[in-house]
Design a protein around this motif. Structure first.
Motif, PDB file in Angstrom:
ATOM      1  N   GLY A  81       0.807  -1.205   0.000  1.00  0.00           N
ATOM      2  CA  GLY A  81       0.000   0.000   0.000  1.00  0.00           C
ATOM      3  C   GLY A  81       0.841   1.255   0.000  1.00  0.00           C
ATOM      4  O   GLY A  81       2.080   1.219   0.084  1.00  0.00           O
ATOM      5  N   VAL A  82       0.202   2.428  -0.077  1.00  0.00           N
ATOM      6  CA  VAL A  82       0.891   3.716  -0.121  1.00  0.00           C
ATOM      7  C   VAL A  82       0.823   4.376   1.249  1.00  0.00           C
ATOM      8  O   VAL A  82       0.075   3.963   2.141  1.00  0.00           O
ATOM      9  N   THR A  83       1.607   5.439   1.426  1.00  0.00           N
ATOM     10  CA  THR A  83       1.629   6.163   2.685  1.00  0.00           C
ATOM     11  C   THR A  83       0.282   6.843   2.940  1.00  0.00           C
ATOM     12  O   THR A  83      -0.421   7.237   2.000  1.00  0.00           O
ATOM     13  N   GLU A  84      -0.065   7.018   4.194  1.00  0.00           N
ATOM     14  CA  GLU A  84      -1.340   7.667   4.543  1.00  0.00           C
ATOM     15  C   GLU A  84      -1.233   9.191   4.454  1.00  0.00           C
ATOM     16  O   GLU A  84      -2.212   9.875   4.165  1.00  0.00           O
ATOM     17  N   ASP A  85      -0.034   9.720   4.699  1.00  0.00           N
ATOM     18  CA  ASP A  85       0.145  11.170   4.698  1.00  0.00           C
ATOM     19  C   ASP A  85       1.145  11.524   3.595  1.00  0.00           C
ATOM     20  O   ASP A  85       2.316  11.132   3.634  1.00  0.00           O
ATOM     21  N   PHE A  86       0.700  12.247   2.592  1.00  0.00           N
ATOM     22  CA  PHE A  86       1.556  12.583   1.443  1.00  0.00           C
ATOM     23  C   PHE A  86       2.363  13.861   1.671  1.00  0.00           C
ATOM     24  O   PHE A  86       3.089  14.290   0.791  1.00  0.00           O
ATOM     25  N   THR A  87       2.234  14.458   2.832  1.00  0.00           N
ATOM     26  CA  THR A  87       3.058  15.630   3.132  1.00  0.00           C
ATOM     27  C   THR A  87       4.442  15.163   3.569  1.00  0.00           C
ATOM     28  O   THR A  87       4.600  14.144   4.222  1.00  0.00           O
ATOM     29  N   THR A  88       5.457  15.919   3.197  1.00  0.00           N
ATOM     30  CA  THR A  88       6.841  15.574   3.514  1.00  0.00           C
ATOM     31  C   THR A  88       7.411  16.600   4.477  1.00  0.00           C
ATOM     32  O   THR A  88       7.417  17.804   4.174  1.00  0.00           O
TER      33      THR A  88
END
Length: 478
Positions: free
Chosen positions: A154-161
């Motif tokens: 799956g992908v990350t839950e939070d797309f902020t870096t």
């Protein structure tokens, strides 16, 4: 963990060897191993920053150990597979790195800034090493590998870096691209300087080879510089047509003229005769005094018959051209009549390189050479004498006159010789030479040589032969 290849493909020997010593020496290209170490360090920095910021799980720290060993692993495989000798192996290893990089990006959950930074470094390496072709397949494999892992985890839950991860990602990627671009630029300068130097050396080589060609016959020079023939001491037996000529009256003329004027006249004569010889495909062997030695049939041949015909055709052309040159010399105040005399023989000779390893002469030896020289000495001014072997090869197209036999050193029996008259096509209706040969019939008529007391006997013999043929023809018809 993935490392990187940072420089374009320069492993081919031709490029490395082509850089001249006096070319401008810039910084050498960044080695593959160093490039991978730099790329692996950037990857490890991104992973550590992500773990510190809490966007990557601590379980990814094992990738740091992989990053340390990855450049050494690829270096071992490169040497084992011979990537320095086979550029494609180098590209295949980079595609493997694209797959491993895609797996790492997938493990990060496609976090935007780190994923783009790592993908950018890999794509930049592909573009430099293999161009758009490698870039396309590298991107395809990277996306496929990342997609496979994302499909499973799956992908990350939070797309902020976070700021730290973003700064480390941008700094690592920027440093890798800048260092790689700098070394690539320096390498391009080296290659450009080498190309310029090679072009200069090529022009010098062409100029030098053009000068050297003046000392060799064009056919010999061509066969050497194209690689068809090795420059070594070797000979072989071959059937050639050999030509000798000299100028009758040249010795008397040398006593009348100043050396400078005589040299100019002789060089002019050699120049024009050489042009005639080359036009017919002759190999000019040497100039000795006022003599010329030419042979046909090596290094290239059109067949024994055509070689002999070309040789005799050249001789006839030289004899005709001599008339033009005499008129030109007469207008320059040279009144001594100069005539060319020629001898031609055909047969087996030894041809090749004679001499020493450090000084060779491409020439021919053999009894046919001696015979051609002997015929040239026996010839009258304006006369072309040929051996029987040559006569048998040219008689269908060139009219010759029987001159009897001569004794030549090296030949067990007297040698039959013939005088070349002209091409049969050039003989008019008033010609004095007639020749016919059929099964059961042969006739050679030279009316200019028939004595008055022999004329009646010849006419009677011809009439008897004609009458007999008529009777046989009438009996066949009835």
């Amino acid at each position: 963990m993935s490392g990187f290849v940072s420089t374009p493909d320069t492993s081919r020997k031709s490029r490395a060897d082509s850089t001249p010593e006096d070319a401008p020496q810039a910084i050498p290209p960044l080695p593959d191993f160093n490039g991978r170490v730099l790329g692996a360090a950037a990857f490890c920095g991104i992973i550590v920053a992500g773990v510190v910021d809490g966007i990557f799980p601590e379980s990814l720290l094992w990738l740091l150990a992989a990053g340390v060993f990855w450049p050494h692993t690829i270096l071992f495989l490169s040497r084992k597979l011979g990537a320095d000798r086979q550029p494609r192996i180098r590209q295949y290893l980079l595609l493997v790195e694209c797959i491993s990089g895609g797996l790492v990006i997938g493990l990060t959950g496609l976090t935007p800034v780190p994923s783009l930074a790592m993908a950018l470094m890999l794509m930049f390496s592909c573009l430099i090493v293999g161009g758009l072709y490698l870039w396309f397949y590298g991107t395809l494999l990277l996306v496929a590998a990342a997609g496979l892992v994302v499909g499973l985890l799956g992908v990350t839950e939070d797309f902020t870096t976070p700021l730290l991860t973003s700064l480390v990602s941008l700094a690592g990627t920027g440093l890798y691209i800048c260092v790689t671009a700098f070394y690539t630029h320096q390498q391009a300068r080296i290659l450009l300087a080498a190309k310029t130097q090679i072009q200069k050396q090529r022009e010098q080589s062409i100029a030098l080879s053009d000068k050297l060609s003046k000392y060799l016959s064009p056919q010999v020079w061509q066969s050497i510089f194209t690689g068809e023939r090795d420059v070594r001491l070797e000979t072989r037996r071959k059937k050639l047509s050999v030509f000798f000529s000299d100028i009758k009256g040249f010795t008397d003329l040398s006593e009348e003229m100043e050396p400078e004027a005589l040299t100019e006249l002789l060089n002019n004569y050699f120049n024009e005769m050489s042009e005639v010889a080359l036009r017919y495909g002759g190999t000019i062997d040497k100039f000795v005094g006022d003599s010329i030695m030419i042979f046909f049939g090596d290094p290239s041949s059109r067949g024994q018959k055509e070689d002999a015909l070309a040789c005799v055709s050249m001789a006839v052309d030289m004899r005709n051209h001599m008339k033009i040159m005499r008129q030109r010399w007469r207008s320059q105040g040279i009144r001594t009549p100069l005539e060319i005399r020629m001898g031609i023989s055909s047969g087996f000779v030894t041809v090749g390189n004679f001499g020493a390893e450090n000084r060779m002469d491409y020439t021919i030896i053999g009894k046919e050479v001696n015979l051609a020289s002997r015929l040239e000495q026996l010839a009258e001014p304006g006369q072309i004498l040929v051996s029987y072997e040559t006569f048998s090869l040219i008689k269908e197209r060139i009219m010759c006159r029987d001159k009897g036999e001569i004794t030549v050193k090296g030949f067990g029996r007297p040698v039959a010789i013939y005088e070349v008259i002209d091409f049969r096509r050039d003989l008019g209706p008033n010609r004095s030479f007639l020749e016919h040969e059929h099964a059961g019939f042969a006739m050679y008529l030279d009316s200019g040589k028939i004595a008055d007391n022999d004329r009646k006997a010849i006419l009677q013999a011809l009439e008897e032969a004609a009458e007999r043929l008529r009777v046989e023809e009438e009996s066949e018809q009835t």
